[in-house]
Scaffold this active site. Structure first.
Site, PDB file in Angstrom:
ATOM      1  N   ASN A 155       0.838  -1.204   0.000  1.00  0.00           N
ATOM      2  CA  ASN A 155       0.000   0.000   0.000  1.00  0.00           C
ATOM      3  C   ASN A 155       0.869   1.248   0.000  1.00  0.00           C
ATOM      4  O   ASN A 155       2.013   1.215   0.429  1.00  0.00           O
ATOM      5  CB  ASN A 155      -1.018   0.005   1.157  1.00  0.00           C
ATOM      6  CG  ASN A 155      -0.552  -0.804   2.334  1.00  0.00           C
ATOM      7  OD1 ASN A 155       0.246  -0.318   3.125  1.00  0.00           O
ATOM      8  ND2 ASN A 155      -1.000  -2.055   2.424  1.00  0.00           N
TER       9      ASN A 155
ATOM     10  N   THR B 278      -7.811  -1.276  -0.968  1.00  0.00           N
ATOM     11  CA  THR B 278      -7.590  -2.675  -0.625  1.00  0.00           C
ATOM     12  C   THR B 278      -8.023  -3.557  -1.807  1.00  0.00           C
ATOM     13  O   THR B 278      -8.839  -3.126  -2.641  1.00  0.00           O
ATOM     14  CB  THR B 278      -8.390  -3.028   0.663  1.00  0.00           C
ATOM     15  OG1 THR B 278      -8.027  -4.347   1.047  1.00  0.00           O
ATOM     16  CG2 THR B 278      -9.885  -2.951   0.473  1.00  0.00           C
TER      17      THR B 278
ATOM     18  N   SER C 289      -6.388  -2.414   4.974  1.00  0.00           N
ATOM     19  CA  SER C 289      -6.455  -2.679   6.425  1.00  0.00           C
ATOM     20  C   SER C 289      -5.141  -2.292   7.095  1.00  0.00           C
ATOM     21  O   SER C 289      -5.056  -2.218   8.309  1.00  0.00           O
ATOM     22  CB  SER C 289      -6.731  -4.161   6.662  1.00  0.00           C
ATOM     23  OG  SER C 289      -5.728  -4.942   6.036  1.00  0.00           O
ATOM     24  N   GLU C 290      -4.096  -2.042   6.290  1.00  0.00           N
ATOM     25  CA  GLU C 290      -2.798  -1.663   6.861  1.00  0.00           C
ATOM     26  C   GLU C 290      -2.630  -0.142   6.944  1.00  0.00           C
ATOM     27  O   GLU C 290      -1.549   0.357   7.265  1.00  0.00           O
ATOM     28  CB  GLU C 290      -1.666  -2.283   6.034  1.00  0.00           C
ATOM     29  CG  GLU C 290      -1.548  -3.778   6.293  1.00  0.00           C
ATOM     30  CD  GLU C 290      -0.535  -4.500   5.410  1.00  0.00           C
ATOM     31  OE1 GLU C 290      -0.350  -4.068   4.250  1.00  0.00           O
ATOM     32  OE2 GLU C 290       0.044  -5.477   5.863  1.00  0.00           O
TER      33      GLU C 290
ATOM     34  N   HIS D 170       4.538   0.759   1.589  1.00  0.00           N
ATOM     35  CA  HIS D 170       4.689  -0.539   2.246  1.00  0.00           C
ATOM     36  C   HIS D 170       4.646  -1.632   1.183  1.00  0.00           C
ATOM     37  O   HIS D 170       3.764  -1.634   0.322  1.00  0.00           O
ATOM     38  CB  HIS D 170       3.574  -0.754   3.268  1.00  0.00           C
ATOM     39  CG  HIS D 170       3.467  -2.188   3.706  1.00  0.00           C
ATOM     40  ND1 HIS D 170       4.506  -2.839   4.333  1.00  0.00           N
ATOM     41  CD2 HIS D 170       2.482  -3.095   3.574  1.00  0.00           C
ATOM     42  CE1 HIS D 170       4.147  -4.089   4.568  1.00  0.00           C
ATOM     43  NE2 HIS D 170       2.920  -4.271   4.109  1.00  0.00           N
TER      44      HIS D 170
ATOM     45  N   HIS E 276       6.419  -5.920   0.090  1.00  0.00           N
ATOM     46  CA  HIS E 276       7.018  -7.170   0.562  1.00  0.00           C
ATOM     47  C   HIS E 276       8.155  -7.581  -0.387  1.00  0.00           C
ATOM     48  O   HIS E 276       8.104  -8.675  -0.969  1.00  0.00           O
ATOM     49  CB  HIS E 276       5.973  -8.293   0.611  1.00  0.00           C
ATOM     50  CG  HIS E 276       4.731  -7.961   1.377  1.00  0.00           C
ATOM     51  ND1 HIS E 276       3.528  -8.613   1.176  1.00  0.00           N
ATOM     52  CD2 HIS E 276       4.488  -7.060   2.367  1.00  0.00           C
ATOM     53  CE1 HIS E 276       2.614  -8.119   1.997  1.00  0.00           C
ATOM     54  NE2 HIS E 276       3.163  -7.169   2.723  1.00  0.00           N
TER      55      HIS E 276
ATOM     56  N   HIS F 179       6.880 -10.245   7.790  1.00  0.00           N
ATOM     57  CA  HIS F 179       5.857  -9.528   7.021  1.00  0.00           C
ATOM     58  C   HIS F 179       6.457  -8.789   5.818  1.00  0.00           C
ATOM     59  O   HIS F 179       6.260  -9.217   4.685  1.00  0.00           O
ATOM     60  CB  HIS F 179       5.115  -8.579   7.974  1.00  0.00           C
ATOM     61  CG  HIS F 179       4.002  -7.830   7.334  1.00  0.00           C
ATOM     62  ND1 HIS F 179       3.029  -7.179   8.044  1.00  0.00           N
ATOM     63  CD2 HIS F 179       3.716  -7.588   6.031  1.00  0.00           C
ATOM     64  CE1 HIS F 179       2.189  -6.598   7.213  1.00  0.00           C
ATOM     65  NE2 HIS F 179       2.584  -6.827   5.986  1.00  0.00           N
TER      66      HIS F 179
END
Ligand SMILES: [Zn+2]
Length: 264
Positions: A40, A55, A85-86, A105, A107, A168
């Site tokens: 996000n 989302t 949701s983050e 953000h 990964h 995460h």
């Protein structure tokens, strides 16, 4: 068609911010920093409003009108979709760092591997990283989308511009979206370089003196950050040597012999 570049700076129109977020979303996806609908991105539009990615949409396929505007508590103000949701993680960073206007953000696999191994990226291995990010610590694990996660990040937000989130991913932030994105790219790049030194089985860290010189050069290169300096960051050659002990073969044999005798 979205442009493939974005300009630095945070003083832009809402439409420009929307285009920038979609462009950065595509970059994250193209570089393999996110899979499926992960990740996000957000931008602080003004003291009361945040523009953020929705989302359940691939960050590589967002359109300008997919984005959502919320207040600083995360309450939706406008947009047909819902925020991630983050989002609470982004809001925490905006609250604690008035200098920050953008949060990314993702990964990215190598940096996320370090996060999953509980290993910080905190060694003085590469001069450019000492200049830019310094250290990237690991925040303890917290269930995504719950207050556990924000509580885990909270103690670190003031002192760093990039955080590994245990088991995460990674979050980076800065005065504008381009800087926040570059910090994500730098974090993943540094993780790759660190991994190669691990594979080679050898790491030569910079000395304390070299690190001091680099930190002094930060201001000259205009790389200053509002993050508070942390003693011992990054880990220098001397600090790493302090953790290590050297024994002769005889001393080692004597230690083992003693231990075996004590057990017998
Ligand atoms: Zn995530």
């Amino acid at each position: 068609m979205l442009p493939d570049s974005i300009s630095p700076g945070a003083l832009k129109t809402e439409d420009e911010h929307r285009r920038d977020i979609c462009t950065v979303g595509r970059w994250l996806h193209q570089r393999g920093f996110v899979a499926a609908t992960d990740g996000n991105i957000s931008v602080r539009l003004d003291p009361r409003r945040i523009l953020t990615s929705p989302t359940a949409v691939s960050k590589g396929m967002m359109a300008a009108d997919d984005l959502v505007i919320t207040d600083l508590e995360g309450k939706k103000i406008s947009g047909r979709r819902n925020p991630s949701s983050e989002l609470q993680m982004h809001l925490l960073i905006y609250q604690r760092r008035p200098d920050v206007n953008a949060v990314v953000h993702a990964h990215p696999p190598v940096a996320t591997g370090y996060a999953a191994a509980g290993l910080p990226l905190n060694k003085a291995l590469v001069s450019e990283i000492v200049l830019s990010l310094g250290c990237i610590p690991v925040a303890r694990y917290g269930t995504p989308g719950t207050p556990e996660l924000t509580e885990a990040l909270e103690p670190l937000v003031q002192s760093y511009d990039a955080l590994l989130m245990a088991n995460h991913g990674v979050v980076t932030y800065g005065p504008d979206l381009l800087t926040a994105f570059f910090r994500m790219e730098t974090a993943e790049h540094f993780a790759r370089v660190s991994l190669v030194t691990e594979l080679l089985g050898k790491q030569v860290l910079l000395s304390g003196e070299d690190v001091e010189k680099l930190l002094a050069a930060r201001a000259r290169y205009g790389l200053t950050t509002a993050a508070q300096a942390v003693p011992g960051c990054p880990v220098t050659a001397e600090a790493a040597a302090g953790d290590r002990i050297t024994l002769t073969r005889e001393e080692l044999e004597a230690l083992i012999e003693n231990a075996v005798k004590r057990r017998g």
